[in-house]
Design a protein around this motif. Sequence first.
Motif, PDB file in Angstrom:
ATOM      1  N   PRO A 285       0.825  -1.225   0.000  1.00 22.06           N
ATOM      2  CA  PRO A 285       0.000   0.000   0.000  1.00 22.06           C
ATOM      3  C   PRO A 285       0.853   1.266   0.000  1.00 22.06           C
ATOM      4  N   ILE A 286       1.977   1.221   0.733  1.00 13.99           N
ATOM      5  CA  ILE A 286       2.831   2.412   0.783  1.00 13.99           C
ATOM      6  C   ILE A 286       3.385   2.712  -0.602  1.00 13.99           C
ATOM      7  N   ILE A 287       3.861   1.653  -1.260  1.00 16.24           N
ATOM      8  CA  ILE A 287       4.451   1.848  -2.592  1.00 16.24           C
ATOM      9  C   ILE A 287       3.406   2.373  -3.567  1.00 16.24           C
ATOM     10  N   ILE A 288       2.211   1.806  -3.521  1.00 14.22           N
ATOM     11  CA  ILE A 288       1.177   2.265  -4.453  1.00 14.22           C
ATOM     12  C   ILE A 288       0.872   3.738  -4.203  1.00 14.22           C
ATOM     13  N   LEU A 289       0.737   4.094  -2.939  1.00 17.27           N
ATOM     14  CA  LEU A 289       0.433   5.489  -2.616  1.00 17.27           C
ATOM     15  C   LEU A 289       1.543   6.411  -3.122  1.00 17.27           C
ATOM     16  N   LEU A 290       2.780   6.058  -2.771  1.00 17.74           N
ATOM     17  CA  LEU A 290       3.896   6.912  -3.198  1.00 17.74           C
ATOM     18  C   LEU A 290       3.995   6.950  -4.714  1.00 17.74           C
ATOM     19  N   ALA A 291       3.716   5.809  -5.345  1.00 19.95           N
ATOM     20  CA  ALA A 291       3.813   5.759  -6.814  1.00 19.95           C
ATOM     21  C   ALA A 291       2.799   6.703  -7.443  1.00 19.95           C
ATOM     22  N   LEU A 292       1.598   6.700  -6.905  1.00 16.08           N
ATOM     23  CA  LEU A 292       0.568   7.565  -7.487  1.00 16.08           C
ATOM     24  C   LEU A 292       0.937   9.038  -7.311  1.00 16.08           C
ATOM     25  N   ILE A 293       1.427   9.384  -6.122  1.00 19.29           N
ATOM     26  CA  ILE A 293       1.827  10.784  -5.916  1.00 19.29           C
ATOM     27  C   ILE A 293       2.976  11.127  -6.868  1.00 19.29           C
ATOM     28  N   THR A 294       3.897  10.168  -7.032  1.00 22.45           N
ATOM     29  CA  THR A 294       5.023  10.402  -7.931  1.00 22.45           C
ATOM     30  C   THR A 294       4.551  10.662  -9.355  1.00 22.45           C
ATOM     31  N   ILE A 295       3.618   9.822  -9.814  1.00 22.54           N
ATOM     32  CA  ILE A 295       3.077   9.998 -11.162  1.00 22.54           C
ATOM     33  C   ILE A 295       2.503  11.404 -11.301  1.00 22.54           C
ATOM     34  N   ALA A 296       1.705  11.782 -10.311  1.00 23.11           N
ATOM     35  CA  ALA A 296       1.015  13.071 -10.392  1.00 23.11           C
ATOM     36  C   ALA A 296       2.007  14.225 -10.370  1.00 23.11           C
ATOM     37  N   ILE A 297       2.900  14.213  -9.388  1.00 19.08           N
ATOM     38  CA  ILE A 297       3.841  15.325  -9.245  1.00 19.08           C
ATOM     39  C   ILE A 297       4.714  15.454 -10.482  1.00 19.08           C
ATOM     40  N   GLY A 298       5.233  14.331 -10.938  1.00 15.16           N
ATOM     41  CA  GLY A 298       6.124  14.376 -12.099  1.00 15.16           C
ATOM     42  C   GLY A 298       5.424  14.917 -13.326  1.00 15.16           C
ATOM     43  N   SER A 299       4.215  14.442 -13.592  1.00  8.59           N
ATOM     44  CA  SER A 299       3.621  14.868 -14.858  1.00  8.59           C
ATOM     45  C   SER A 299       3.064  16.279 -14.776  1.00  8.59           C
ATOM     46  N   ILE A 300       2.574  16.689 -13.603  1.00 12.95           N
ATOM     47  CA  ILE A 300       2.105  18.085 -13.519  1.00 12.95           C
ATOM     48  C   ILE A 300       3.297  19.027 -13.677  1.00 12.95           C
ATOM     49  N   GLN A 319       7.241   8.702 -14.829  1.00 17.25           N
ATOM     50  CA  GLN A 319       7.228   7.363 -15.417  1.00 17.25           C
ATOM     51  C   GLN A 319       7.704   6.298 -14.441  1.00 17.25           C
ATOM     52  N   ILE A 320       8.672   6.657 -13.604  1.00 17.21           N
ATOM     53  CA  ILE A 320       9.129   5.653 -12.646  1.00 17.21           C
ATOM     54  C   ILE A 320       7.995   5.363 -11.661  1.00 17.21           C
ATOM     55  N   GLY A 321       7.110   6.353 -11.499  1.00 21.25           N
ATOM     56  CA  GLY A 321       5.918   6.122 -10.684  1.00 21.25           C
ATOM     57  C   GLY A 321       5.078   4.985 -11.243  1.00 21.25           C
ATOM     58  N   TYR A 322       4.943   4.949 -12.569  1.00 24.15           N
ATOM     59  CA  TYR A 322       4.173   3.857 -13.180  1.00 24.15           C
ATOM     60  C   TYR A 322       4.843   2.511 -12.921  1.00 24.15           C
ATOM     61  N   VAL A 323       6.190   2.496 -13.012  1.00 23.61           N
ATOM     62  CA  VAL A 323       6.904   1.241 -12.746  1.00 23.61           C
ATOM     63  C   VAL A 323       6.620   0.773 -11.314  1.00 23.61           C
ATOM     64  N   PHE A 324       6.683   1.732 -10.383  1.00 22.53           N
ATOM     65  CA  PHE A 324       6.452   1.365  -8.985  1.00 22.53           C
ATOM     66  C   PHE A 324       5.002   0.988  -8.729  1.00 22.53           C
ATOM     67  N   LEU A 325       4.100   1.558  -9.515  1.00 22.53           N
ATOM     68  CA  LEU A 325       2.697   1.172  -9.378  1.00 22.53           C
ATOM     69  C   LEU A 325       2.546  -0.326  -9.624  1.00 22.53           C
ATOM     70  N   GLY A 326       3.195  -0.800 -10.681  1.00 16.93           N
ATOM     71  CA  GLY A 326       3.138  -2.234 -10.982  1.00 16.93           C
ATOM     72  C   GLY A 326       3.775  -3.059  -9.872  1.00 16.93           C
TER      73      GLY A 326
END
Lengths: 512, 789
Positions: A285-300, A319-326
Amino acid sequence: MNIQEHLPILVVAIPILMSALMIMLRSRPALQKTLNIIVSASILLMSIILLLQVWNSGIQVYEVGEWGKYGIVLVADLLGSGMVVLSSGISLLALIYSLDYIEGKSLNTTYHSLFNLLVAGLNGTFLTGDIFNMFVFSEILLLSSCGLVVASENGGVTKVSDKMEATFKYLILNIIGSMVMLIAVASLYATMGTLNMADLSVKIATLSDAGTMPWHIYFIALLFIIVFGNKAAIFPLHYWLPDVHPTAPSPISAMLSGVMIKVGAYGILRVYFLVFKDALFLLQPIIILLALITIAIGSIAAVGQKDVKRLLAYSSVSQIGYVFLGIGMGTAYALAASLVYLVNHAIAKSMLFLTSGGIIHHAGTRDMHQMGGMAKSAPLMSSMFLIGAMSIAGLPPLGGFIAKFVLFDAAMLGEYYLPVLIGFAFAVFTIFYMFRAWLLMFWGEARDSKKYGPYPSHGLSPMITVPIIILAAAVLILGVYSEPLIALSSEIANQLLDPQPYINAVLGGSVR
Amino acid sequence: MESFTAIILAIFLPFAAAIFIPLLEKFLKHRIGWFAAGIALLSFALIGIVAPEIIHGHIIQHSIEWMPSIGAEFSIYADGLAMMIGFIASGIGVIIMSYSNGYMSHKEDLPRYYQYMLLFMGSMIGMVFAGNTLQLFIFWELTSITSFMLIGYWRDKPASIYGATKSLLLTAGGGLFMLAGFILLHTITGTYDIATILQNPAIIENIKAHPFFLITLILILIGAAAKSAQGPFYIWLPNAMEAPTPVSAFLHSATMVKAGIYLVARVHPIFSGTEAWFILVSGIGIFTMLLAGFLAFRQTDIKAILAYSTISQLAYMMTMYGYTSYHEPGLGVAAATFHLLNHATFKACLFLVAGIVAHEAATRDIRKLGGLRKDMPITFIIASIAALAMAGVPPLNGFLSKEMFYETSVEMGHIIGGPFTFLIPAAAVLGGVFTFAYSIKLIDGIFLGEKHHGHLPEHVHEPPYTMLVPAAFLAGLVILFGLVPSIPVHNIIEPTTAGIVLEEVHLHVKLWHGFTPALFMTVITFIAGLTIYTRYDSIAAWQDKFNARYPWISVNYYYDRIVDGAKGSAKGFANFTQPGSIKLYIYAILFLMVILFAIPAFMMATQVFPANLNFDIPPYEALILTLMVIASVAAATLHRYLPAVIALSAVGYMVSLVFIYLKAPDLALTQVLVETLATIIFLLVIARVPQTFKEKIPKTTLIRDIGISFTVAATVLVLLLNATKGIAPPFESLSHYFLENSVKLAGGHNVVNVILVDFRGYDTLGEISVLCLAALGVYNLIKSRGEGE
């Protein structure tokens, strides 16, 4: 003696040896260049042979000095050897590119050496079966990349002071990461009495089965999020990346964004799925949460950039957020998808950074507002950047599309609906910022030549264009026919989810 | 030739040709357009080869292995629907690419133009014949991208860039939603294969009963609406008119914008027969039909009028495909399909006329045009035929499909009952009235009335034959389909409809139906249309006034706000999250560390501090530790460099004392050496900088920093206290092995040395490399400094 048995150590030892040799050869630039390319190419070849060997006959274990689990073992499983192939391939192309791109003096004196140590660091990290050894090699990675970031480029547009500042941040933030790793490894050793990851895995499993797992093992496990999250630049550990990746010379940016940040993803996969399987329920759950924030912050943040390389850097964060999402979703399909994503991003992003080098060469600036209309004056860079941008944006028929597709498919099958929704929403952002960048640079009217001067007319040498074209071809091929990559990734995911063969290979039989 | 091969060739021939165009252009020069038209003709013929089989009711299905790991095959599904749009794409392709030979100046970048035209055509054909959703999506996005490239063909014009960006964001972005819908469909059915779903009533039943039914439908419809410029997504199409006119005729009226309609038709058997389908599809359709038809009035550019009319006409098809009921799921399908075909003919023809007019009269502004009937009589006749067909005047093909539209609207209204018995047909008629009015405006505004000599060239000529013949050909089709509807109906519409409703269909389409409600509605349409036409300009003026007063009642307003705003706020966001101060970044790491500590400490730990801590500290140990603490505090608080450095090194020397106390003389020696060296280097450096710290740290910062340091130190302390409890039973440390085997196996008495150079010699090699690296890095730094500053 069968040389094939020694491949795991060779891909680490040869570059270290070369690094020393390169310093000695600094007055013979031509020899240096030829030798380094030959060596890089043969390392790529060796890594491919290694991967095939692992694919055909299972996990390969190499004991450094025959001490078994008491010494250090190198383990080439599919994940490790696959990563070595990826990094060797990109390294070779980045190296070829460097030969014309990096300023001559810098190239002769230290660049070759540092580059070889970077390669050694990467291969060492991917192949080691020992957690302290992983720390050692990640130190090599850190320092060699620091040295490379400050290397000077031909016609460079980045001020030395900017490079210094960025390197300083990189060094400080990553040394904190290293300290955390040291604390974690030391505490782990103090509690478990071993550093061998297979051994650790068995011991932790025993404790877990017996119900006597000390609670601080979980804390140690979670500390590795900081350790590898820092390398991979996930939120909130990503701050160094947008400063460092743009200031580095383009081939090094390509290495950093293409391969180096993947070390973080690799580390998480290795350490959690081998050693801390029992902490996965906490981690995911921690990784998914951080990954989603990473995706958002990076692309905005990428949307608002005017520096092309900084935009690419923020894109890497996202993009690394997407990798971590998986990785966070952790099913076999999701892990495979995450690996497919990792490979595609590695190739497309390193290609984009190499292309940005060509663009900077052409325009003499990194500011996209001072470019424009370059589709006419630099048509090759235009189409190359477009291919990379489309792949990152996940548009077919390029590799990035297959990656996004399998990732979202896996997420949907795993019933992660909210993450999928967020992932899709920011995929639209990705299309926006990537195409915005491309349009700013290549469409529109050519820039005001009174204000910024005309584009320098000199063309790009094949040493610079050919690596880009090779990567572009790979991006295209992965988009049209991804089956081998997907099959390999699925097999890696299976190996990750069932570490028993790994453990048997390391501890079984041969260990005293 | 085998049918499968023929279709594969029809798809990939244009792709292959596109690759060779730059090369061929060297030999063919400006005649390259005829080569492209030839390729289109070949594709058309290849589809023609398989057509008889499909017309006889056989569906061609074939697949080859592609990505078995994710269960995706490359497969072809060729039914009537695919055949019809395949014919339209390649057939209109031939016409447009021939026309382009006259339209495009030889000075233009022709290879790029034809390359993207062919790529588009191949993608479009590939999309309609796609046998699975994954493949459909790939070709779908390819059409979006090629469309983007063609809209931005004149890539240095800001308006082109704006239009291209908008179309890409909406169509490719919308495509992603469609992909999400497809993935959900895969989750529900376990397959990407279209045929498997369509030919399996059980699967379709399952989808309809599934909780994800509605969301899947909505996602897919977002993709369709975005592509076909329906609902709020219509805004991209008017801006897409920046493309060269043949492109608009080809992509943005006849083919690409039909992709959304195609998708709706393709998934029709899966979702239709439900209320949701009718409400969503027909709802979007009716709304868009009325809105776009109405908005066409205030347009002054003839291409813009055509764009709005295209949006409105596509909405007709949407509406008709939406007509469905449980007992008659395919109510509007035949009518919609027929209109799709008819629209492709007359609208493409009108665009070609617009191109001719712009080419010869040098303007597309309807206020400046007028009275061209004498100068270009043939064009006038062609345009009149096409426009009247659009208006629904007999005996042209538009009349027939519009009659069918009215008929089905009445039926649909009847099925629903209540006020809708009247409302649905009324909406249909109102849509027809708008269409009638702007169709007349096109003829009147361009060709009738007086010629405005101030705005137009003195002599406007008929265009060259390369431009006239394609338009005339389309006008011929318009008449042919109107007079002899059985030709298209039996050969195209019936198999297509059968492909959608999944059963055999027999249609009877005639010009004269007798006195039906539809005929009555047509008469109303003509009368009302003419009446409104007399007020055309005042309606347009009112719209302009309204728009000026309420600019925010417009989708474009929000699009621009969002897209322009995005850049600014994203910049602000980036600066906010990345202020540049390294201190904040370090806080972030430490903060995360504390959180990661708290999670297991609260969730897992029965005892955060280990039990039986040994507080029995020997006095000399206590002394060393106290000195260490004092020295550390001093290092942090002293304001001058020299004492601070000395205090810091004192900490190091204390550590070496601890080592000595723990009986590790070699470690202690190392520590002393390191510490001494570090101190000397430090002292050398600070000799060259000011001796005091300049900055004063504010009290709040100080307290915050101290707080953070203590928290982090505490977490590390707790961890180490737990870790140093000793090896978790039943395991033992490796140290035993090292102690036992150091002499026996490695031949060394100093165990630490043996570990360093033998047991773990590989680590040492790494550490040595790190040292060399540090040296190289410093060397680099010094060198680049010397050159840079």
